[in-house]
Design an enzyme around this catalytic site. Structure first.
Site, mmCIF file in Angstrom:
data_model
loop_
_atom_site.group_PDB
_atom_site.id
_atom_site.type_symbol
_atom_site.label_atom_id
_atom_site.label_comp_id
_atom_site.label_asym_id
_atom_site.label_seq_id
_atom_site.Cartn_x
_atom_site.Cartn_y
_atom_site.Cartn_z
ATOM 1 C CB THR A 1 -1.016 0.063 1.081
ATOM 2 O OG1 THR A 1 -1.877 -0.998 1.113
ATOM 3 C CG2 THR A 1 -1.789 1.329 1.437
ATOM 4 C CB SER B 1 -7.623 -2.705 -4.410
ATOM 5 O OG SER B 1 -6.822 -3.178 -3.185
ATOM 6 C CB THR B 2 -2.749 -1.884 -2.514
ATOM 7 O OG1 THR B 2 -2.717 -0.306 -2.106
ATOM 8 C CG2 THR B 2 -1.238 -2.313 -2.258
ATOM 9 C CG ASN B 3 -5.208 -5.962 -1.722
ATOM 10 O OD1 ASN B 3 -3.871 -5.359 -1.332
ATOM 11 N ND2 ASN B 3 -6.035 -6.288 -1.073
ATOM 12 C CB THR C 1 34.591 -38.075 -14.455
ATOM 13 O OG1 THR C 1 35.300 -39.305 -14.505
ATOM 14 C CG2 THR C 1 34.078 -37.743 -16.117
ATOM 15 C CB SER D 1 48.336 -13.028 0.036
ATOM 16 O OG SER D 1 48.932 -13.106 0.862
ATOM 17 C CB SER D 2 47.942 -8.946 3.422
ATOM 18 O OG SER D 2 47.331 -10.024 4.206
ATOM 19 C CE LYS E 1 47.469 -17.788 -2.408
ATOM 20 N NZ LYS E 1 46.017 -17.266 -2.679
#
Length: 478
Positions: free
Chosen positions: A104, A143-145, A190, A321-322, A327
């Site tokens: 609504t 209607s909102t509906n 696989t 990487s830190s 990397k």
């Protein structure tokens, strides 16, 4: 009333509304009541457009049926065009995407914005609703509906088409790589174990075909959204609408939206049921599952570079990487994986919200909308991100791919028609124990000649296997 505010009144009393706001008191209360996500309806322009299309279609039907004055209808239609054609007031839908009341708040937000645009077109001030009223005129025969779910369906359908466009572009990217890699021999796997050879091009072509299946599925399920309950009003009995309004309003909506919308078979059922949303989001979930699997494969194929498969190289985008120097991580496939997980979670949300309907209405449509728009939006962005930042820049390590093939045990499978499965087991076991190649062991055991192996293990035959074993012409032949 000062220059900065205007006074508006509703069921609960009077409130001060910013003078420059095109929304009104109903929207103001919704802003105050629902401060949940900081995501606004304005952030979903397709939803705004869907709601405005509904209002335009309703005004056109009301004009034709003479349920509102012609001049009023014309002003409403013009106000709708200001939004649809010029993008006017797209920032005037500040209601949170999470909202109680079955939508609504958004319906009234739309009514108020269009009413105030219309008032200015008529030469009046915002809020002078005695001339053009959000309820009596903008919401006439609605209607909102029925207005909200119809606008929602139009919006999801439009958003879905944008997602399909993104998938198609990603699919074309895989097609280009499939062509580029069509002569690169590699090992198929696989259960993460060596299987039989294929080409890298075939692997990428399979990704393309997979995505093409998803676009077809999205197209198919999206058609469910084109059945609308516009004209149902409150619960599906078409209360307060004149005879002929419902089919006419849907006809006008088809004209306004350019979509082949049709009236729902049963308005009471359509007003309470959310099954179409479950189906549509299920297609989004299926896409997410497939897309995530592709990203898993890309991460595996590019793993390494020294201790992994290292068959392909993904574009290097940022330091990984830190702590570990040099990397680089597959950050784009990783983020797409995360998008897919979120979409799969949203599917559970949609399922639970659709189940939560009671009697003649499901009030949980706003959270269904939030989940669906989010899923479509992030999947669309993920497809473009994956294409532009990853797929377009992939290169192949041809030597690595071919090394795996010619040093694998899996190629013994090609010899089954010539030496039998049991001998193949023996050859494979010896290769595993000694580190020798299949060719070496087969020659040592005198199972086939060098020339026969050259023919069977030719690059062409490994890429495109031809049946070279004996064919029987006599029923008695052993």
């Amino acid at each position: 009333m000062s220059n900065n505010i205007r006074i508006e009144e509703d069921l609960l009393g009077t409130r001060e509304v910013p003078a420059d706001a095109y929304y009104g008191v109903h929207t103001l209360r919704a802003i105050e009541n629902f401060y949940i996500s900081n995501s606004k309806i304005s952030d979903v322009p397709e939803f705004v457009r869907g709601m405005v299309m509904v209002k335009k279609a309703a005004a056109m039907a009301n004009k034709e049926l003479k349920t509102i004055p012609r001049k009023i209808a014309d002003v409403i239609i013009q106000a709708c065009d200001e939004v649809l054609d010029k993008g006017k007031c797209m920032d005037q839908f500040p209601v949170d995407v999470f909202q109680g009341g079955a939508g609504t708040s958004l319906n009234m937000n739309t009514n108020e914005v269009l009413a105030n645009i219309g008032l200015e077109l008529m030469g009046h001030q915002k809020g002078e609703y005695q001339y053009l009223n959000p309820n009596d005129h903008l919401n006439k025969c609605q209607s909102t509906n029925d207005a909200y779910p119809t606008g929602f369906r139009i919006a999801v359908y439009a958003s879905n088409q944008k997602l399909i466009d993104a998938i198609n572009q990603l699919r074309e990217g895989f097609d280009r790589k499939a062509k580029e890699f069509e002569t690169i021999l590699k090992m198929g796997r696989t259960q993460l174990q060596d299987a039989v050879p294929m080409t890298l091009g075939q692997e990428f072509h399979a990704f393309s075909v997979l995505l093409n299946e998803e676009t077809r599925n999205l197209h198919r399920t999206a058609t469910l959204l084109l059945e609308v309950n516009l004209g149902a009003t409150a619960i599906g009995t078409a209360l307060n609408t004149p005879e002929g309004y419902q089919p006419l309003a849907v006809q006008k909506l088809a004209e306004v939206s350019g979509l082949p919308v049709v009236p729902a078979e049963d308005l009471i059922e359509a007003t309470s049921d959310c099954g179409a949303y479950v189906m549509v989001h299920s297609a989004l979930k299926r896409l997410a599952v497939k897309l995530s699997k592709i990203c898993n494969d890309l991460r595996l194929l590019s793993s390494g570079p020294r201790a992994g498969l290292n068959e392909i190289n993904l574009p290097e985008l940022q330091a990984g990487s830190s702590i570990m120097p040099a990397k680089v991580n597959p950050v784009v496939p990783e983020v797409v994986n995360q998008v897919c997980f979120k979409v799969i979670g949203n599917d559970t949300c949609v399922t639970m919200a659709a189940e939560a309907g009671q009697l003649q209405l499901n009030v949980m449509e706003p959270v269904i909308g939030q989940a669906m728009f989010e899923s479509i939006h992030i999947l669309t962005n993920a497809c473009y991100n994956l294409l532009e930042k990853c797929i377009n820049g992939i290169t192949a390590n041809k030597e690595v791919c071919e090394h795996y093939v010619f040093n694998s045990i899996g190629i013994v499978t090609y010899l089954n028609p010539f030496i039998g499965h049991h001998n193949g087991d023996i050859v494979g076991k010896i290769c595993a124990e000694t580190g020798k190649s299949v060719r070496e062991v087969v020659l040592e055991r005198g199972l086939l000649t060098e020339a026969e192996l050259d023919d069977i293990f030719s690059v062409e035959n490994l890429m495109h296997p031809a049946y070279k074993a004996k064919r029987y012409t006599d029923e008695n032949e052993q």
